[in-house]
Design a protein around this motif. Structure first.
Motif, PDB file in Angstrom:
ATOM      1  N   LYS A   6      36.826  10.498  10.197  1.00 22.46           N
ATOM      2  CA  LYS A   6      37.176  11.725  10.928  1.00 22.46           C
ATOM      3  C   LYS A   6      36.669  11.575  12.358  1.00 22.46           C
ATOM      4  O   LYS A   6      35.774  10.800  12.632  1.00 22.46           O
ATOM      5  N   ILE A   7      37.278  12.361  13.215  1.00 26.89           N
ATOM      6  CA  ILE A   7      36.839  12.373  14.619  1.00 26.89           C
ATOM      7  C   ILE A   7      36.371  13.787  14.935  1.00 26.89           C
ATOM      8  O   ILE A   7      37.095  14.759  14.673  1.00 26.89           O
ATOM      9  N   ILE A   8      35.175  13.849  15.454  1.00 26.60           N
ATOM     10  CA  ILE A   8      34.628  15.177  15.830  1.00 26.60           C
ATOM     11  C   ILE A   8      34.055  15.058  17.231  1.00 26.60           C
ATOM     12  O   ILE A   8      33.238  14.164  17.509  1.00 26.60           O
ATOM     13  N   GLU A   9      34.484  15.977  18.095  1.00 28.57           N
ATOM     14  CA  GLU A   9      33.830  16.060  19.410  1.00 28.57           C
ATOM     15  C   GLU A   9      32.496  16.754  19.196  1.00 28.57           C
ATOM     16  O   GLU A   9      32.429  17.835  18.614  1.00 28.57           O
ATOM     17  N   TRP A  10      31.487  16.128  19.706  1.00 28.39           N
ATOM     18  CA  TRP A  10      30.146  16.587  19.359  1.00 28.39           C
ATOM     19  C   TRP A  10      29.340  16.835  20.613  1.00 28.39           C
ATOM     20  O   TRP A  10      29.261  15.996  21.499  1.00 28.39           O
ATOM     21  N   ALA A  11      28.690  18.030  20.645  1.00 31.71           N
ATOM     22  CA  ALA A  11      27.915  18.388  21.826  1.00 31.71           C
ATOM     23  C   ALA A  11      26.472  17.900  21.710  1.00 31.71           C
ATOM     24  O   ALA A  11      25.876  17.445  22.673  1.00 31.71           O
ATOM     25  N   ALA A  12      25.894  18.003  20.517  1.00 39.24           N
ATOM     26  CA  ALA A  12      24.478  17.676  20.360  1.00 39.24           C
ATOM     27  C   ALA A  12      24.297  16.185  20.125  1.00 39.24           C
ATOM     28  O   ALA A  12      23.582  15.761  19.203  1.00 39.24           O
ATOM     29  N   MET A  13      24.930  15.375  20.954  1.00 38.50           N
ATOM     30  CA  MET A  13      24.930  13.938  20.741  1.00 38.50           C
ATOM     31  C   MET A  13      23.557  13.340  20.979  1.00 38.50           C
ATOM     32  O   MET A  13      23.190  12.330  20.354  1.00 38.50           O
ATOM     33  N   GLU A  14      22.798  13.960  21.847  1.00 36.60           N
ATOM     34  CA  GLU A  14      21.471  13.404  22.162  1.00 36.60           C
ATOM     35  C   GLU A  14      20.643  13.277  20.887  1.00 36.60           C
ATOM     36  O   GLU A  14      20.011  12.240  20.647  1.00 36.60           O
ATOM     37  N   PHE A  15      20.684  14.297  20.058  1.00 38.23           N
ATOM     38  CA  PHE A  15      19.840  14.315  18.860  1.00 38.23           C
ATOM     39  C   PHE A  15      20.389  13.365  17.796  1.00 38.23           C
ATOM     40  O   PHE A  15      19.643  12.737  17.044  1.00 38.23           O
ATOM     41  N   LEU A  16      21.700  13.259  17.772  1.00 41.55           N
ATOM     42  CA  LEU A  16      22.327  12.357  16.810  1.00 41.55           C
ATOM     43  C   LEU A  16      22.000  10.907  17.147  1.00 41.55           C
ATOM     44  O   LEU A  16      21.670  10.100  16.270  1.00 41.55           O
ATOM     45  N   LEU A  17      22.062  10.593  18.413  1.00 44.81           N
ATOM     46  CA  LEU A  17      21.750   9.239  18.843  1.00 44.81           C
ATOM     47  C   LEU A  17      20.279   8.936  18.597  1.00 44.81           C
ATOM     48  O   LEU A  17      19.913   7.811  18.232  1.00 44.81           O
ATOM     49  N   GLU A  18      19.457   9.938  18.795  1.00 44.55           N
ATOM     50  CA  GLU A  18      18.029   9.732  18.549  1.00 44.55           C
ATOM     51  C   GLU A  18      17.801   9.432  17.071  1.00 44.55           C
ATOM     52  O   GLU A  18      17.050   8.506  16.717  1.00 44.55           O
ATOM     53  N   ALA A  19      18.509  10.172  16.210  1.00 46.53           N
ATOM     54  CA  ALA A  19      18.356   9.942  14.768  1.00 46.53           C
ATOM     55  C   ALA A  19      18.890   8.569  14.398  1.00 46.53           C
ATOM     56  O   ALA A  19      18.313   7.853  13.565  1.00 46.53           O
ATOM     57  N   GLU A  20      20.018   8.207  14.979  1.00 48.24           N
ATOM     58  CA  GLU A  20      20.630   6.918  14.648  1.00 48.24           C
ATOM     59  C   GLU A  20      19.747   5.758  15.078  1.00 48.24           C
ATOM     60  O   GLU A  20      19.592   4.761  14.371  1.00 48.24           O
ATOM     61  N   PHE A  49      21.487  22.378  26.267  1.00 47.23           N
ATOM     62  CA  PHE A  49      21.471  20.929  26.017  1.00 47.23           C
ATOM     63  C   PHE A  49      21.248  20.221  27.347  1.00 47.23           C
ATOM     64  O   PHE A  49      22.181  19.913  28.080  1.00 47.23           O
ATOM     65  N   LEU A  90      33.534   9.605  13.336  1.00 46.93           N
ATOM     66  CA  LEU A  90      33.348   9.173  14.719  1.00 46.93           C
ATOM     67  C   LEU A  90      32.994  10.414  15.522  1.00 46.93           C
ATOM     68  O   LEU A  90      33.809  11.311  15.687  1.00 46.93           O
ATOM     69  N   LYS A 101      32.459  11.944  18.877  1.00 50.61           N
ATOM     70  CA  LYS A 101      32.779  11.666  20.281  1.00 50.61           C
ATOM     71  C   LYS A 101      31.890  12.551  21.150  1.00 50.61           C
ATOM     72  O   LYS A 101      31.955  13.785  21.075  1.00 50.61           O
ATOM     73  N   LEU A 111      30.352  14.749  23.964  1.00 44.45           N
ATOM     74  CA  LEU A 111      30.765  15.551  25.116  1.00 44.45           C
ATOM     75  C   LEU A 111      29.762  15.312  26.240  1.00 44.45           C
ATOM     76  O   LEU A 111      28.650  14.811  26.023  1.00 44.45           O
ATOM     77  N   TRP A 145      28.275  11.706  26.892  1.00 44.36           N
ATOM     78  CA  TRP A 145      27.425  11.001  25.942  1.00 44.36           C
ATOM     79  C   TRP A 145      28.281   9.963  25.215  1.00 44.36           C
ATOM     80  O   TRP A 145      29.477  10.177  25.007  1.00 44.36           O
ATOM     81  N   LEU A 181      22.298  10.151   8.554  1.00 46.76           N
ATOM     82  CA  LEU A 181      21.579  10.544   9.771  1.00 46.76           C
ATOM     83  C   LEU A 181      21.115  11.982   9.727  1.00 46.76           C
ATOM     84  O   LEU A 181      20.420  12.446  10.647  1.00 46.76           O
ATOM     85  N   TYR A 225      18.564  13.776  12.320  1.00 44.28           N
ATOM     86  CA  TYR A 225      19.152  14.690  13.298  1.00 44.28           C
ATOM     87  C   TYR A 225      18.477  16.056  13.238  1.00 44.28           C
ATOM     88  O   TYR A 225      18.135  16.644  14.268  1.00 44.28           O
ATOM     89  N   ALA A 264      15.234  15.945  14.862  1.00 48.63           N
ATOM     90  CA  ALA A 264      15.332  15.862  16.327  1.00 48.63           C
ATOM     91  C   ALA A 264      15.712  17.212  16.927  1.00 48.63           C
ATOM     92  O   ALA A 264      15.103  17.685  17.902  1.00 48.63           O
TER      93      ALA A 264
END
Lengths: 724, 309
Positions: free
Chosen positions: A32-46, B190, B230, B232, B234, B237, B247, B251, B254
């Motif tokens: 699936k594709i989701i536009e995600w705003a809280a990417m900072e936290f997701l990347l930190e977790a990853e 954010f 995936l 993406k 915003l 990022w 994750l 998450y 965090a």
């Protein structure tokens, strides 16, 4: 570690271990594709869990691949050599002993109170007892060399309960009259093994290992044993147990034959008994006996038979009645009694029927071409010749049924129609006899063309004795049954014959000259050729007095009366077979009912057995499949008109079975190069192999369950860690 | 009672396209008394007293004070205090995210419009500033009747599109608000951790009453995703292809730290902080602001009363 698989074909399933990888790759491509705003936290977790996730995924993937791979592996039933930690494997042990017993005729040889087959049986019994004492899961297969495709026992577990039955079956193995075919035995054993592949087999072949068996077809034997051994000594251990005698002295009746191809009731015939000494020392004072039907006839004694040589005695006998009869030649019994007699089945004819085709028939006495022939073959008097003649002209040849005659004579025919020539060819090939006399009517070129497939010699130019020249006579050129009474001093009888005219003959390559003419070229006078089952003779002169005065000489009658039985269609074809050869007896169901009663050599101890004729195309045959026992077989047929008729068939051993000369271990190793085997002469050398094999299926299924539990636990742990 | 929830239900509000109408619905529902609120019957706020001077509207005479003190005082209301409310609405790209009926921006805009409408009804001056990495649009604070329309129009015509930069933007906005007022911030915040503190400082230094409505999507708080995804990013990022279940725990830890940090920063600066997710009913937002405002009102009244005494 894994020695073999019982079902190797199932290993294709191992390819399915790639399924988890394929699913993983497919899953990664579908998301699936989701536009995600809280990417900072997701990347930190990853970032924090990247390595851990990768390891977990790899372990999970490997676990799932192992789960899938264990299934086909277990289903293929792998076998492994015995492990010291077999209890840990938890798999049962599976070892098999294959015992092949040579039950050929030579195994009946007795030495020191026991026969070779006795020693083979004892070894087999000892092996069974050892196997039963070691493992309840050991199995045994018992094979006889005379019927390797039909094991007496296959894969029988050997435990205390089954052991007595198995021992009794082994004791019931008796020698047959068959000959050992080591390549066929090895091929059948290899088929047995290949149909149930597993490691841990011991194959014991108990035989007397005679040279004539084991050195007869070395290439075929080596190939068959290589296939049996399979190239893996840990899988198949080959043991040769030599139970043969050390003393190879032996006398055997190797042939019983009649001097006449067609024995006729009331006509004396010689019965020849051939005795062979296969030993290493000469044998003296060999007594012979003959049994014709139920009558015992003492035969002459043989003064001496040198080592490796044979002697033949002839006993004159006159058969009283026409019909099938057994003739048995015997000598005194020795250590191999089975070959001290040999039986032949003979069909005695009431007469030999000869068709005389006259190319120049005349009303005047002895002016026809075949007058002298007819008189010589069936002369008047008290003593019958056993020959009945029938005459016809050449124009009726096409209408006659040739199969009603044992022999056909063509006397001075101008020509033979092509169709009749073909019939004559078929007649001769099927066993009929043909004699061709020449004369002034014969067109040599035409005859050479028409009868090319039959003529023992091509007919060339005619030769006449010069008026002032020396007379041509006849001279026997070789020892021949038709000339048996014209040998030695009696050959002078032929020398008195004057030949005025003859045709030059050019003998075929496979022909032989019986009598020559005493012309400067020693031209052939009588030439014989064998064509399939039949025989053809051509005579360079005429049957009457036109070209020679032979018909006036007694040698004419003597020669013809011995020639006819020699040429005549043999009776008793198919009545004498080698042991082990199936019999297919043709049955005329127009004359007989389609069933018969079979009496084997053990009759009346073994009762008669009813057999039915089987259709094979337009013909019917009675089949006797098991002829391993030598001796007298009788088929009691039921004529539709009532009554019964007994057909007699003699089954005899292959004479080579009487040669007891053993092969050697060295020679065996030379023949079986590349095939590992153990050669022993002592049953003590037969060991039950330690270890055997373990079937690992149980272990693998246990492993499967453990891995499945681990996979479930791992998946749950990962999922739980991913939850809040 | 059961009917009142629909006025604030984001799923219902999402069906109303126009922001102004949406805001009116929320406020009407709120004010009409259908919603059980401790501030029921809330109306124009009484602020303090002043002495009666000829010409004042006798309706505003506080008769109780007259009875007690035998002096004539006039009630003064908020409108007479020149209270100004400035709404700061985050219109950065991250506000575009929404897993439910309303995106964060739509929810925040509805809340902002509703607040503006409510404050405007109470004669408060209200204005709005839309920002991302700079001020994107501005409606000065006024009490005029048409300000709601202006605010609604401004929000509707400013789609969230760019990155966020709080500190420089808020400081600039603070410089344009010379008089103390109420700063109502609607944002997902954010941004870099130190950026928020610096941004708040700009308002606190000028003694504004700051109310932070931390607008988040329910999915951002719970992270309920399953299956290979995936994500993406915003606001530029980077993207991430991952198994969300693997994750999730990391998450949540965090984002939990981020929320704690934000709340602590607000507490440290004496800023009212309310966390609201887009699945909640909108009355929560209104209640939060009005509660804060009421608190401030009481504090001011008490100080004034003490001065007069």
């Amino acid at each position: 570690m894994i020695a073999a698989f019982i079902h190797p074909g199932l290993l294709w399933g191992l390819g399915l271990v790639s399924v988890p990888i394929i699913i993983h790759l497919i899953t990664r491509r579908r998301y699936k594709i989701i536009e995600w705003a809280a990417m900072e936290f997701l990347l930190e977790a990853e970032k924090k869990s990247r390595r851990r996730i990768r390891i977990e995924n790899l372990i999970l993937l490997a676990t799932r691949m192992a789960l899938i791979g264990l299934i086909p592996l277990a289903l293929a039933r792998p076998m492994a050599p015995a492990l010291g930690l077999g209890w840990l494997a938890g798999a049962f042990r599976s070892e098999e002993h294959i015992i092949a017993i040579d039950d050929s005729l030579s195994m009946a040889h007795i030495e020191a109170g026991s026969s070779s087959v006795d020693r083979a049986r004892a070894a087999a019994s000892a092996t069974l007892e050892r196997v039963s004492g070691r493992s309840a899961r050991g199995t045994v297969t018992i094979v006889r060399s005379s019927r390797p495709d039909e094991p007496l026992r296959r894969g029988s577990y050997v435990d205390q309960e089954r052991l007595p039955t198995l021992l009794r079956e082994i004791e019931g193995i008796d020698p047959t009259h068959t000959r050992l075919a080591p390549d066929r035995l090895a091929a059948s054993l290899a088929d047995l093994i290949s149909s149930d592949p597993r490691a841990g087999r011991t194959v014991v072949i108990a035989s007397d290992f005679r040279r004539t068996d084991w050195e007869s077809a070395p290439d075929a034997i080596r190939d068959a044993f290589q296939r049996l051994a399979g190239g893996d000594e840990s899988a198949v251990r080959l043991l040769f147990l030599d139970v043969g005698p050390r003393d190879r002295e032996n006398l055997a009746v190797t042939e019983v034959a009649l001097s006449r191809r067609v024995p006729v009731a009331g006509v004396p015939a010689d019965i020849a008994i051939t005795v062979t000494n296969t030993g290493t020392a000469p044998v003296r004072a060999v007594r012979t006996n003959l049994r014709v039907g139920d009558a015992e006839i003492p035969g002459p004694a043989i003064d001496e038979i040198p080592a490796g040589d044979a002697r033949t005695v002839r006993i004159a006998h006159t058969f009283n009645e026409p019909g099938p009869i057994f003739v048995e030649g015997k000598i005194d019994g020795d250590r191999l009694a089975a070959d001290d007699s040999r039986i032949a089945a003979v069909e005695v004819a009431d007469a030999i029927r000869v068709l005389l085709v006259d190319g120049e028939l005349s009303l005047e006495p002895f002016a026809s071409e075949t007058d002298f022939l007819a008189f010589a073959l069936d002369p008047t008097g008290e003593i019958a010749s056993g020959i009945k003649t029938e005459r016809m002209t050449e124009d009726r040849l096409g209408a006659v049924d040739l199969t009603a005659y044992d022999m056909v004579v063509l006397a001075n025919l101008y020509s033979v129609a092509s169709r009749d020539a073909e019939r004559l060819v078929a007649y001769v090939r099927s066993g009929g006899g043909l004699a061709i006399f020449l004369g002034d009517q014969v067109d040599a070129d035409l005859a050479n063309r028409t009868l090319a497939a039959l003529l023992p010699a091509a007919i060339a130019e005619r030769v006449s004795r010069p008026a002032a020249g020396e007379a041509f006579h006849l001279n026997p050129s070789l020892d021949h049954p038709a000339l048996r009474q014209l040998r030695g001093d009696a050959a002078a009888l032929l020398a008195r014959v004057s030949v005025e005219t003859f045709a030059r003959l050019a003998p075929a390559e496979d022909a032989r000259v019986l009598i020559r003419i005493t012309d400067p070229d020693a031209s052939p006078a009588v030439v014989e050729r064998t064509i399939d089952a039949g025989r053809v003779v051509i005579v360079a002169t005429s049957a009457d007095r036109e070209w020679s005065d032979w018909p006036r000489h007694p040698s004419y009658l003597v020669f013809l009366q011995d020639l006819v039985p020699h040429l005549g269609r043999p009776r008793g074809t198919g009545r004498n077979v080698i042991a082990g050869t199936p019999i297919a007896w043709p049955l005329d169901i127009a004359t007989y009912l389609p069933q018969a009663r079979l009496r084997t050599p053990r009759f009346p101890d073994d009762p008669e057995k009813e057999i039915r004729a089987e259709a094979e195309g337009s013909a019917f045959r009675l089949h006797i499949l098991d002829t391993r026992a030598g001796g007298r077989y009788e088929l009691v047929l039921a004529p539709r008109a009532g009554g019964s008729r007994v057909e007699r068939i003699a089954v005899g051993a292959d004479p080579r079975e009487s040669d007891l000369e053993p092969t050697t271990e060295a020679r065996l190793r030379e023949i079986l190069a590349g095939v590992p085997f153990v050669y022993v002469r002592d049953t003590a050398g037969l060991g039950v192999r330690d270890g055997g094999t373990w079937e690992l299926s149980g272990l693998l299924m246990g492993l499967f369950i453990a891995v499945a539990i681990f996979e479930l636990f791992l998946a749950w742990t990962i999922g739980k860690r991913g939850g809040s | 009672m059961a009917n009142s929830a629909k006025f604030f239900d984001p799923k219902v509000l999402a069906k109303i396209g126009r922001l102004e109408l949406r805001a009116r619905m929320v406020v009407e529902g709120f004010i009409s008394g259908l919603h059980k609120s401790p501030y029921h019957g809330y109306s124009v706020e009484f602020a303090d007293h002043r002495e009666y001077t000829p010409g004042d509207d006798p309706r505003h005479i506080d008769w109780k004070v007259l009875a007690r003190a035998d002096r004539v005082y006039i009630k003064r209301y908020e409108e007479e205090t020149n209270l100004r409310s400035h709404v700061l609405l985050d219109s950065s790209e991250s506000m575009r995210y929404g897993s439910g009926a309303l995106s964060k921006y739509e929810y925040a805009a509805t809340a902002a419009a509703s607040l503006a409408y409510l404050l405007n009804r109470q004669q408060d001056a209200v204005g709005i500033t839309l920002f991302d990495d700079e001020v994107r649009a501005r409606v000065p604070a006024t009490t005029g009747a048409g300000v709601l329309g202006d605010i609604a129009t401004t929000m509707e015509s400013t789609p969230p599109a760019r990155k966020t930069a709080l500190a420089p933007v808020w400081r600039r906005v603070a410089e344009t608000i010379p008089r103390r007022g109420v700063i109502i911030i609607l944002s997902d915040l954010f941004t870099a951790s130190d950026d928020f503190g610096h941004a708040l400082a700009g308002f606190c230094e000028r003694h504004h009453e700051v109310v932070v409505l931390h607008i988040l999507d329910e999915a951002e708080l719970r992270f309920p995703f399953e299956g290979h995804t995936l994500f993406k990013g915003l606001e530029e990022w980077p993207d991430l292809l991952a198994d969300p279940q693997a994750l999730r725990r990391g998450y949540l830890e965090a984002i939990g730290r981020f929320l704690d940090r934000t709340e602590r920063e607000c507490a440290h600066r004496n800023v009212e902080y309310f966390r609201i997710h887009t699945g909640e009913a909108l009355d929560g937002a209104l209640t939060a602001v009005l509660a804060a405002r009421s608190h401030r009102q009481r504090a001011r009244s008490h100080r004034a009363w003490r001065r007069r005494r």
